[in-house]
Scaffold this motif. Structure first.
Motif, PDB file in Angstrom:
ATOM      1  N   ALA A  29      -7.902  16.092 -52.834  1.00  0.00           N
ATOM      2  CA  ALA A  29      -7.359  17.436 -53.052  1.00  0.00           C
ATOM      3  C   ALA A  29      -6.690  17.456 -54.422  1.00  0.00           C
ATOM      4  O   ALA A  29      -5.781  16.681 -54.692  1.00  0.00           O
ATOM      5  CB  ALA A  29      -6.338  17.754 -51.966  1.00  0.00           C
ATOM      6  N   LEU A  39      -3.407  11.044 -57.149  1.00  0.00           N
ATOM      7  CA  LEU A  39      -4.147  11.327 -58.380  1.00  0.00           C
ATOM      8  C   LEU A  39      -3.452  12.432 -59.169  1.00  0.00           C
ATOM      9  O   LEU A  39      -3.381  12.388 -60.408  1.00  0.00           O
ATOM     10  CB  LEU A  39      -5.589  11.738 -58.057  1.00  0.00           C
ATOM     11  N   ASN A  40      -2.924  13.411 -58.455  1.00  0.00           N
ATOM     12  CA  ASN A  40      -2.281  14.536 -59.144  1.00  0.00           C
ATOM     13  C   ASN A  40      -1.089  14.081 -59.977  1.00  0.00           C
ATOM     14  O   ASN A  40      -0.919  14.505 -61.115  1.00  0.00           O
ATOM     15  CB  ASN A  40      -1.865  15.593 -58.109  1.00  0.00           C
ATOM     16  N   ASN A  82      -2.823   4.017 -59.891  1.00  0.00           N
ATOM     17  CA  ASN A  82      -2.450   3.223 -58.716  1.00  0.00           C
ATOM     18  C   ASN A  82      -1.718   1.935 -59.051  1.00  0.00           C
ATOM     19  O   ASN A  82      -0.933   1.447 -58.255  1.00  0.00           O
ATOM     20  CB  ASN A  82      -3.708   2.888 -57.896  1.00  0.00           C
ATOM     21  N   GLU A 141     -14.522  -1.210 -68.363  1.00  0.00           N
ATOM     22  CA  GLU A 141     -14.681  -0.946 -66.925  1.00  0.00           C
ATOM     23  C   GLU A 141     -15.598  -2.014 -66.313  1.00  0.00           C
ATOM     24  O   GLU A 141     -16.685  -2.272 -66.816  1.00  0.00           O
ATOM     25  CB  GLU A 141     -15.256   0.464 -66.714  1.00  0.00           C
ATOM     26  N   ALA A 142     -15.130  -2.574 -65.194  1.00  0.00           N
ATOM     27  CA  ALA A 142     -15.842  -3.701 -64.582  1.00  0.00           C
ATOM     28  C   ALA A 142     -17.165  -3.300 -63.932  1.00  0.00           C
ATOM     29  O   ALA A 142     -18.107  -4.089 -63.887  1.00  0.00           O
ATOM     30  CB  ALA A 142     -14.930  -4.351 -63.548  1.00  0.00           C
ATOM     31  N   VAL A 197     -11.799  -7.434 -68.108  1.00  0.00           N
ATOM     32  CA  VAL A 197     -10.729  -8.133 -68.817  1.00  0.00           C
ATOM     33  C   VAL A 197     -10.243  -9.255 -67.895  1.00  0.00           C
ATOM     34  O   VAL A 197      -9.821  -8.998 -66.768  1.00  0.00           O
ATOM     35  CB  VAL A 197      -9.565  -7.185 -69.165  1.00  0.00           C
ATOM     36  N   SER A 253     -13.614   3.709 -57.691  1.00  0.00           N
ATOM     37  CA  SER A 253     -12.833   4.926 -57.888  1.00  0.00           C
ATOM     38  C   SER A 253     -13.665   6.168 -57.572  1.00  0.00           C
ATOM     39  O   SER A 253     -13.121   7.209 -57.233  1.00  0.00           O
ATOM     40  CB  SER A 253     -12.362   4.993 -59.332  1.00  0.00           C
ATOM     41  N   GLN A 272     -19.075   2.598 -58.187  1.00  0.00           N
ATOM     42  CA  GLN A 272     -17.745   2.301 -58.714  1.00  0.00           C
ATOM     43  C   GLN A 272     -16.678   2.693 -57.688  1.00  0.00           C
ATOM     44  O   GLN A 272     -16.704   3.800 -57.168  1.00  0.00           O
ATOM     45  CB  GLN A 272     -17.542   3.078 -60.016  1.00  0.00           C
ATOM     46  N   VAL A 288      -8.353   7.595 -63.093  1.00  0.00           N
ATOM     47  CA  VAL A 288      -7.177   7.725 -63.963  1.00  0.00           C
ATOM     48  C   VAL A 288      -7.490   7.246 -65.387  1.00  0.00           C
ATOM     49  O   VAL A 288      -7.235   7.964 -66.363  1.00  0.00           O
ATOM     50  CB  VAL A 288      -5.968   6.975 -63.349  1.00  0.00           C
TER      51      VAL A 288
HETATM   52  C1  LIG Z   1      -7.467   7.810 -48.217  1.00  0.00           C
HETATM   53  C2  LIG Z   1      -6.957   8.315 -49.531  1.00  0.00           C
HETATM   54  C3  LIG Z   1      -6.936   9.677 -49.790  1.00  0.00           C
HETATM   55  C4  LIG Z   1      -6.424  10.163 -51.000  1.00  0.00           C
HETATM   56  N1  LIG Z   1      -6.365  11.515 -51.218  1.00  0.00           N
HETATM   57  C5  LIG Z   1      -5.794  11.978 -52.351  1.00  0.00           C
HETATM   58  C6  LIG Z   1      -5.675  13.396 -52.576  1.00  0.00           C
HETATM   59  O1  LIG Z   1      -6.114  14.205 -51.759  1.00  0.00           O
HETATM   60  N2  LIG Z   1      -5.089  13.814 -53.740  1.00  0.00           N
HETATM   61  C7  LIG Z   1      -4.600  12.931 -54.669  1.00  0.00           C
HETATM   62  O2  LIG Z   1      -4.053  13.372 -55.701  1.00  0.00           O
HETATM   63  N3  LIG Z   1      -4.731  11.600 -54.483  1.00  0.00           N
HETATM   64  C8  LIG Z   1      -5.305  11.098 -53.361  1.00  0.00           C
HETATM   65  N4  LIG Z   1      -5.432   9.756 -53.191  1.00  0.00           N
HETATM   66  C9  LIG Z   1      -5.009   8.840 -54.268  1.00  0.00           C
HETATM   67  C10 LIG Z   1      -6.109   8.617 -55.321  1.00  0.00           C
HETATM   68  O3  LIG Z   1      -7.300   8.236 -54.676  1.00  0.00           O
HETATM   69  C11 LIG Z   1      -5.662   7.535 -56.309  1.00  0.00           C
HETATM   70  O4  LIG Z   1      -4.491   8.002 -56.933  1.00  0.00           O
HETATM   71  C12 LIG Z   1      -6.705   7.252 -57.382  1.00  0.00           C
HETATM   72  O5  LIG Z   1      -7.896   6.823 -56.790  1.00  0.00           O
HETATM   73  C13 LIG Z   1      -6.203   6.169 -58.329  1.00  0.00           C
HETATM   74  O6  LIG Z   1      -7.204   5.874 -59.263  1.00  0.00           O
HETATM   75  P1  LIG Z   1      -7.054   4.700 -60.317  1.00  0.00           P
HETATM   76  O7  LIG Z   1      -8.019   5.011 -61.416  1.00  0.00           O
HETATM   77  O8  LIG Z   1      -5.631   4.441 -60.659  1.00  0.00           O
HETATM   78  O9  LIG Z   1      -7.498   3.364 -59.552  1.00  0.00           O
HETATM   79  P2  LIG Z   1      -8.937   2.909 -59.046  1.00  0.00           P
HETATM   80  O10 LIG Z   1      -9.642   4.033 -58.446  1.00  0.00           O
HETATM   81  O11 LIG Z   1      -8.737   1.693 -58.207  1.00  0.00           O
HETATM   82  O12 LIG Z   1      -9.715   2.485 -60.392  1.00  0.00           O
HETATM   83  C14 LIG Z   1      -9.470   1.273 -61.055  1.00  0.00           C
HETATM   84  C15 LIG Z   1     -10.674   0.951 -61.930  1.00  0.00           C
HETATM   85  O13 LIG Z   1     -10.388  -0.217 -62.717  1.00  0.00           O
HETATM   86  C16 LIG Z   1     -11.514  -1.084 -62.731  1.00  0.00           C
HETATM   87  N5  LIG Z   1     -10.991  -2.451 -62.983  1.00  0.00           N
HETATM   88  C17 LIG Z   1     -10.167  -3.172 -62.174  1.00  0.00           C
HETATM   89  N6  LIG Z   1      -9.865  -4.346 -62.765  1.00  0.00           N
HETATM   90  C18 LIG Z   1     -10.512  -4.385 -63.967  1.00  0.00           C
HETATM   91  C19 LIG Z   1     -10.581  -5.333 -65.027  1.00  0.00           C
HETATM   92  N7  LIG Z   1      -9.916  -6.504 -64.980  1.00  0.00           N
HETATM   93  N8  LIG Z   1     -11.362  -5.056 -66.097  1.00  0.00           N
HETATM   94  C20 LIG Z   1     -12.035  -3.883 -66.161  1.00  0.00           C
HETATM   95  N9  LIG Z   1     -11.992  -2.919 -65.183  1.00  0.00           N
HETATM   96  C21 LIG Z   1     -11.235  -3.183 -64.105  1.00  0.00           C
HETATM   97  C22 LIG Z   1     -12.151  -0.884 -61.351  1.00  0.00           C
HETATM   98  O14 LIG Z   1     -13.517  -1.229 -61.376  1.00  0.00           O
HETATM   99  C23 LIG Z   1     -11.935   0.621 -61.106  1.00  0.00           C
HETATM  100  O15 LIG Z   1     -13.008   1.402 -61.581  1.00  0.00           O
HETATM  101  C24 LIG Z   1      -5.941   9.248 -51.978  1.00  0.00           C
HETATM  102  C25 LIG Z   1      -5.998   7.874 -51.733  1.00  0.00           C
HETATM  103  C26 LIG Z   1      -6.485   7.409 -50.523  1.00  0.00           C
HETATM  104  C27 LIG Z   1      -6.519   5.912 -50.258  1.00  0.00           C
END
Ligand SMILES: Cc1cc2nc3c(=O)[nH]c(=O)nc-3n(C[C@H](O)[C@H](O)[C@H](O)COP(=O)(O)OP(=O)(O)OC[C@H]3O[C@@H](n4cnc5c(N)ncnc54)[C@H](O)[C@@H]3O)c2cc1C
Length: 411
Positions: free
Chosen positions: A63, A318-319, A305, A42-43, A145, A56, A54, A20
């Motif tokens: 999907a 994610l969508n 998330n 990014e950590a 951070v 994520s 990583q 994201v």
């Molecule tokens: C089993 C499963 C299946 C899924 N299938 C789908 C699907 O088919 N379609 C769909 O749309 N969604 C799906 N999702 C949801 C999707 O995976 C999430 O919406 C998405 O991964 C969210 O990403 P994000 O970047 O918000 O969080 P994250 O992926 O958790 O990324 C957060 C990032 O922040 C970094 N970070 C954290 N704290 C700090 C800090 N203090 N300083 C610097 N960096 C930091 C971390 O290292 C990480 O890289 C699914 C989820 C699951 C669990």
């Protein structure tokens, strides 16, 4: 571009370069004028596709809706990414052990695909390459951070790197640090959480029959079980498994042999893909619905998330975050043009007003889909049998279901 250390002031700091945060950074670099300074912190070390350290960008598959593919096109990463995705040409929804089932296909919606499946690490490598090539986005990693405090005109951050600690000021902080945010705890931002008492078991599977680009979603009494089409490797038919199981069963299912697990999976999924012949490395994720009580504060906005973690049923998380991302970028671009302060509440409130309905609908869609379809309660069994039948009988209902799955419900 990758930088070794931060400067003192930025217009926008993005905390978290996961799917994201990185998508948001790429969207900013396409839309905002280059005078706006952007830093991504990014950590984890950015890794190659093969390493994928990583979180994520791990070995999960996702999907992507048709609507999200258009967003990735607009932010300029679809051309290279589209070579690494598998189109979904049909969605087949069924109820284990009962009659009802429904199908949606691309012909009914006059598109090349209803959506696409990709392995998360492939999107990671495309987004990381785009951020590295951007002249307006600065990427700092590995860097974390550790502290954040509101200050006059924005937020004050403490950024830790191996070589030392830096104080950074931001007019707007975009918090995209995932579902277990230590920053939210620090700021006292609380989430409403509902634990589903379910886990998702994730793996890649191989099977006898070609998938013909069909995504199967099968509802069972322990929750939805999906097998999404993936590209063949060495003539082996492959799919991505997302299997919702009761929390009390996960330990056993994660520890039994592949052979025993495959028997159980086959019994749950049925024979639509012939014999399921192989299962790869398994991962398990506890499932909950978590929605932050506040998504905006002066100089702060939550994305992905950290704002809302959804059940994977219906593939919405994610969508939805990508649609949030696009709305936020457009609102910031407009605010910038009109000389408004990027972190002001009036600007951020416009974003929430724009996305509130979409968020509510997507959260409701996944929550009730899972609740309705994870029960043996006779009234729910009847309801979903009726639900699947009526989806098939009433074109409007089917259209609505398909448009939500395709990420086009608002269009
Ligand atoms: C089993 C499963 C299946 C899924 N299938 C789908 C699907 O088919 N379609 C769909 O749309 N969604 C799906 N999702 C949801 C999707 O995976 C999430 O919406 C998405 O991964 C969210 O990403 P994000 O970047 O918000 O969080 P994250 O992926 O958790 O990324 C957060 C990032 O922040 C970094 N970070 C954290 N704290 C700090 C800090 N203090 N300083 C610097 N960096 C930091 C971390 O290292 C990480 O890289 C699914 C989820 C699951 C669990």
């Amino acid at each position: 571009m990758l930088v070794d250390s931060p400067v003192k002031n930025y217009d926008i700091v993005i905390i978290g370069g996961g799917m994201v945060g990185a998508s948001f950074a790429c969207a900013l670099s396409k839309t905002l004028t280059p005078e706006i300074s952007v830093l991504v912190v990014e950590a984890f070390q950015q890794s190659s596709v093969a390493e994928n350290t990583q979180p994520s960008f791990d070995s999960r598959s996702t999907a992507l809706s048709f609507g999200s593919s258009k967003i990735l096109e607009r932010i300029g990463v679809w051309e290279s990414f589209s070579k690494q995705v598998t189109p979904i040409k049909e969605i087949h929804v069924s109820d284990r052990g009962r009659f009802g089932s429904t199908q949606m296909n691309r012909e009914q919606h006059q598109t090349d695909a209803l959506g696409y499946v990709f392995e998360n690490r492939t999107l990671g490598s495309v987004l990381n390459a785009a951020m590295a090539a951007s002249t307006s986005v600065n990427v700092l990693c590995p860097a974390e951070v550790k502290q954040i405090k509101p200050c006059q005109g924005g937020m004050k951050l403490e950024v830790h790197m191996e070589q030392g600690c830096y104080a950074v000021n931001a007019t707007l902080v975009v918090l995209a640090d995932g579902g277990r945010s230590s920053i939210c705890s620090q700021l006292g931002i609380v989430s409403e959480v509902e634990h589903y008492q379910q886990c998702a078991i994730i793996s890649n599977v191989a099977f006898e029959n070609p998938h013909k680009h069909i995504a199967f979603e099968r509802f069972t009494d322990s929750g939805p079980l999906a097998i999404l089409p993936l590209e063949n490797i060495a003539a082996e038919n492959r799919g991505a498994l997302v299997w919702t199981v009761n929390q009390c069963d996960v330990e056993e299912l994660m520890s039994i042999s592949d052979e025993v697990l495959l028997d159980k999976l086959q019994e749950r999924f049925g024979n639509r893909l012939g014999r399921i012949t192989r299962i790869g490395k398994r991962f398990s994720y506890p499932l909950s619905l978590s929605v932050a009580r506040e998504q905006i504060r002066p100089g702060l906005v939550l994305l992905g998330n950290v704002a809302h973690t959804l059940h994977p049923a219906g593939g919405q998380g994610l969508n939805l975050a990508l649609r949030d991302t696009e709305s936020l970028v457009n609102i910031l671009a407009e605010a910038n043009q009109q000389g408004e302060q990027l972190g002001s509440m009036s600007v951020l409130q416009k974003y929430l007003d724009m996305q509130g309905r979409d968020q509510g609908r997507s959260i409701g869609f996944t929550h009730y889909l899972n609740r309705l379809f994870s029960s043996n309660n006779m009234s729910k069994v009847w309801l979903r049998k009726f639900g699947l039948l009526s989806i098939d009988l009433f074109p409007g209902l089917k259209q609505g279901f398909a448009r939500q799955a395709m990420g086009l419900a608002d269009k």
